[in-house]
Design a protein around this motif. Sequence first.
Motif, PDB file in Angstrom:
ATOM      1  N   ASN A  97       5.949 -75.082 -31.732  1.00 40.10           N
ATOM      2  CA  ASN A  97       6.163 -76.501 -31.465  1.00 40.10           C
ATOM      3  C   ASN A  97       7.426 -77.011 -32.167  1.00 40.10           C
TER       4      ASN A  97
ATOM      5  N   PRO B 192       3.970 -78.670 -34.966  1.00 38.31           N
ATOM      6  CA  PRO B 192       5.233 -79.289 -35.355  1.00 38.31           C
ATOM      7  C   PRO B 192       5.487 -79.186 -36.858  1.00 38.31           C
TER       8      PRO B 192
ATOM      9  N   PHE C 285      -4.375 -71.282 -34.520  1.00 38.19           N
ATOM     10  CA  PHE C 285      -3.584 -72.510 -34.433  1.00 38.19           C
ATOM     11  C   PHE C 285      -3.191 -72.939 -35.841  1.00 38.19           C
TER      12      PHE C 285
ATOM     13  N   GLY D  12      -1.704 -75.972 -37.925  1.00 42.08           N
ATOM     14  CA  GLY D  12      -1.515 -77.411 -37.738  1.00 42.08           C
ATOM     15  C   GLY D  12      -0.167 -77.929 -38.225  1.00 42.08           C
ATOM     16  N   THR D  13       0.089 -79.156 -37.855  1.00 42.29           N
ATOM     17  CA  THR D  13       1.347 -79.843 -38.183  1.00 42.29           C
ATOM     18  C   THR D  13       1.673 -79.760 -39.682  1.00 42.29           C
TER      19      THR D  13
ATOM     20  N   GLY E 267      -5.582 -76.498 -40.737  1.00 38.05           N
ATOM     21  CA  GLY E 267      -5.384 -77.942 -40.616  1.00 38.05           C
ATOM     22  C   GLY E 267      -3.978 -78.396 -40.962  1.00 38.05           C
ATOM     23  N   ALA E 268      -3.679 -79.615 -40.540  1.00 33.89           N
ATOM     24  CA  ALA E 268      -2.368 -80.204 -40.825  1.00 33.89           C
ATOM     25  C   ALA E 268      -2.124 -80.217 -42.336  1.00 33.89           C
TER      26      ALA E 268
ATOM     27  N   VAL F 279      -8.510 -75.970 -44.497  1.00 27.61           N
ATOM     28  CA  VAL F 279      -7.670 -77.128 -44.833  1.00 27.61           C
ATOM     29  C   VAL F 279      -7.347 -77.102 -46.328  1.00 27.61           C
TER      30      VAL F 279
ATOM     31  N   ILE G 197     -13.760 -74.981 -44.084  1.00 27.67           N
ATOM     32  CA  ILE G 197     -14.705 -76.096 -43.885  1.00 27.67           C
ATOM     33  C   ILE G 197     -15.571 -75.795 -42.668  1.00 27.67           C
TER      34      ILE G 197
HETATM   35  C1  LIG Z   1      -8.443 -79.279 -39.557  1.00 27.05           C
HETATM   36  C2  LIG Z   1      -8.902 -80.187 -38.424  1.00 27.05           C
HETATM   37  C3  LIG Z   1      -8.859 -79.422 -37.107  1.00 27.05           C
HETATM   38  C4  LIG Z   1     -10.328 -80.574 -38.764  1.00 27.05           C
HETATM   39  O1  LIG Z   1     -10.824 -81.401 -37.790  1.00 27.05           O
HETATM   40  P1  LIG Z   1     -12.414 -81.672 -37.759  1.00 27.05           P
HETATM   41  O2  LIG Z   1     -13.144 -80.391 -37.580  1.00 27.05           O
HETATM   42  O3  LIG Z   1     -12.644 -82.760 -36.771  1.00 27.05           O
HETATM   43  O4  LIG Z   1     -12.757 -82.101 -39.239  1.00 27.05           O
HETATM   44  P2  LIG Z   1     -13.045 -83.559 -39.848  1.00 27.05           P
HETATM   45  O5  LIG Z   1     -11.976 -84.535 -39.437  1.00 27.05           O
HETATM   46  O6  LIG Z   1     -14.474 -83.892 -39.542  1.00 27.05           O
HETATM   47  O7  LIG Z   1     -12.869 -83.293 -41.398  1.00 27.05           O
HETATM   48  C5  LIG Z   1     -13.787 -82.506 -42.141  1.00 27.05           C
HETATM   49  C6  LIG Z   1     -13.383 -82.588 -43.601  1.00 27.05           C
HETATM   50  O8  LIG Z   1     -12.146 -81.916 -43.797  1.00 27.05           O
HETATM   51  C7  LIG Z   1     -11.143 -82.814 -44.281  1.00 27.05           C
HETATM   52  N1  LIG Z   1      -9.903 -82.532 -43.557  1.00 27.05           N
HETATM   53  C8  LIG Z   1      -9.718 -82.489 -42.221  1.00 27.05           C
HETATM   54  N2  LIG Z   1      -8.458 -82.131 -41.913  1.00 27.05           N
HETATM   55  C9  LIG Z   1      -7.841 -81.963 -43.099  1.00 27.05           C
HETATM   56  C10 LIG Z   1      -6.512 -81.591 -43.440  1.00 27.05           C
HETATM   57  N3  LIG Z   1      -5.616 -81.313 -42.489  1.00 27.05           N
HETATM   58  N4  LIG Z   1      -6.203 -81.478 -44.742  1.00 27.05           N
HETATM   59  C11 LIG Z   1      -7.126 -81.740 -45.713  1.00 27.05           C
HETATM   60  N5  LIG Z   1      -8.410 -82.094 -45.447  1.00 27.05           N
HETATM   61  C12 LIG Z   1      -8.750 -82.206 -44.160  1.00 27.05           C
HETATM   62  C13 LIG Z   1     -11.664 -84.216 -43.962  1.00 27.05           C
HETATM   63  O9  LIG Z   1     -11.136 -85.161 -44.843  1.00 27.05           O
HETATM   64  C14 LIG Z   1     -13.150 -84.010 -44.107  1.00 27.05           C
HETATM   65  O10 LIG Z   1     -13.456 -83.990 -45.474  1.00 27.05           O
HETATM   66  P3  LIG Z   1     -14.858 -84.633 -46.027  1.00 27.05           P
HETATM   67  O11 LIG Z   1     -15.948 -83.801 -45.406  1.00 27.05           O
HETATM   68  O12 LIG Z   1     -14.741 -84.473 -47.510  1.00 27.05           O
HETATM   69  O13 LIG Z   1     -14.854 -86.045 -45.564  1.00 27.05           O
HETATM   70  C15 LIG Z   1      -7.980 -81.425 -38.257  1.00 27.05           C
HETATM   71  O14 LIG Z   1      -8.237 -82.384 -39.265  1.00 27.05           O
HETATM   72  C16 LIG Z   1      -6.510 -81.083 -38.302  1.00 27.05           C
HETATM   73  O15 LIG Z   1      -5.864 -81.012 -39.372  1.00 27.05           O
HETATM   74  N6  LIG Z   1      -5.951 -80.832 -37.104  1.00 27.05           N
HETATM   75  C17 LIG Z   1      -4.579 -80.467 -36.933  1.00 27.05           C
HETATM   76  C18 LIG Z   1      -3.962 -81.367 -35.857  1.00 27.05           C
HETATM   77  C19 LIG Z   1      -2.551 -80.976 -35.551  1.00 27.05           C
HETATM   78  O16 LIG Z   1      -1.776 -80.591 -36.400  1.00 27.05           O
HETATM   79  N7  LIG Z   1      -2.219 -81.060 -34.287  1.00 27.05           N
HETATM   80  C20 LIG Z   1      -0.913 -80.673 -33.773  1.00 27.05           C
HETATM   81  C21 LIG Z   1      -0.888 -80.932 -32.307  1.00 27.05           C
HETATM   82  S1  LIG Z   1       0.516 -80.214 -31.567  1.00 27.05           S
END
Ligand SMILES: CC(C)(COP(=O)(O)OP(=O)(O)OC[C@H]1O[C@@H](n2cnc3c(N)ncnc32)[C@H](O)[C@@H]1OP(=O)(O)O)[C@@H](O)C(=O)NCCC(=O)NCCS
Length: 213
Positions: free
Chosen positions: A135, A154, A169, A171-172, A189-190, A205, A212
């Motif tokens: 990306n 990204p 995958f 993340g960003t 995760g991002a 993450v 997680i």
């Molecule tokens: C990692 C990820 C997939 C998790 O999504 P999810 O399964 O829906 O998880 P939740 O949002 O329910 O979060 C679960 C826990 O992890 C934590 N968490 C989620 N993403 C996190 C991250 N990137 N960094 C640190 N902590 C993170 C949340 O705060 C939560 O903590 P808690 O239980 O103490 O409240 C998502 O948060 C993420 O980072 N996606 C990346 C998106 C991206 O970069 N997209 C690019 C598109 S091109």
Amino acid sequence: MSGTPLVLYGAGSQAYVLDEIVTSSGFQVEAILNDTEVPAGFALGVKVIEGRAAIDEWLKNASVGLHYAISIGAHHGEARSERHRLLRRSGLQPATLVHRTAWISKGAQIGEACQILAFAFVGTRARLGDAVILNTRASIDHECILGHGVHVGPSATVAGRVGIGDHTFIGTGASVCPDVTISANCIIGAGTVVTRSIHEPGTYVGSPARRIG
Ligand SMILES: CC(C)(COP(=O)(O)OP(=O)(O)OC[C@H]1O[C@@H](n2cnc3c(N)ncnc32)[C@H](O)[C@@H]1OP(=O)(O)O)[C@@H](O)C(=O)NCCC(=O)NCCS
């Protein structure tokens, strides 16, 4: 302006992301296929062919050698790989799309049906499998090996000699330290910092990365 005809598989955001790069690579979108539960109707001004049955029928009549790209992004690497194999088996020709601002080092190897977006970097002797997305501003340094269907989000940074398994995958803005290996089918995760190898599929993450879910 007309270009070489190309079919996109996927009518969501990734189709719009690819629109500019498709055109600047000399292609023109002739058809869009979509098999998600929610019909897309039209995308990029083209009527979408909806559902697997209609797609199979359309493929029977598609010209052999017609180019394609798989516009399925996010963490759906397995779906992207599966659609790539389907279209390949059907006699279509994978297009690897590289944005004009991306940098691919001499000696890097790029698989079929990859998408390398704006300002992405691929270091020397890196190897990318098929249906990989790098990306915007993703950086893959020297001697990395990425499996099929990997997506590096990204501004994610992958240091040298890293291995990333199929369909993972990143993340960003995530960072992966040198010499680390990441299992297939992971979601990183991002902003995550991966300092040690990850051997089990799952979602990770934080800094340092922890599992997680
Ligand atoms: C990692 C990820 C997939 C998790 O999504 P999810 O399964 O829906 O998880 P939740 O949002 O329910 O979060 C679960 C826990 O992890 C934590 N968490 C989620 N993403 C996190 C991250 N990137 N960094 C640190 N902590 C993170 C949340 O705060 C939560 O903590 P808690 O239980 O103490 O409240 C998502 O948060 C993420 O980072 N996606 C990346 C998106 C991206 O970069 N997209 C690019 C598109 S091109």
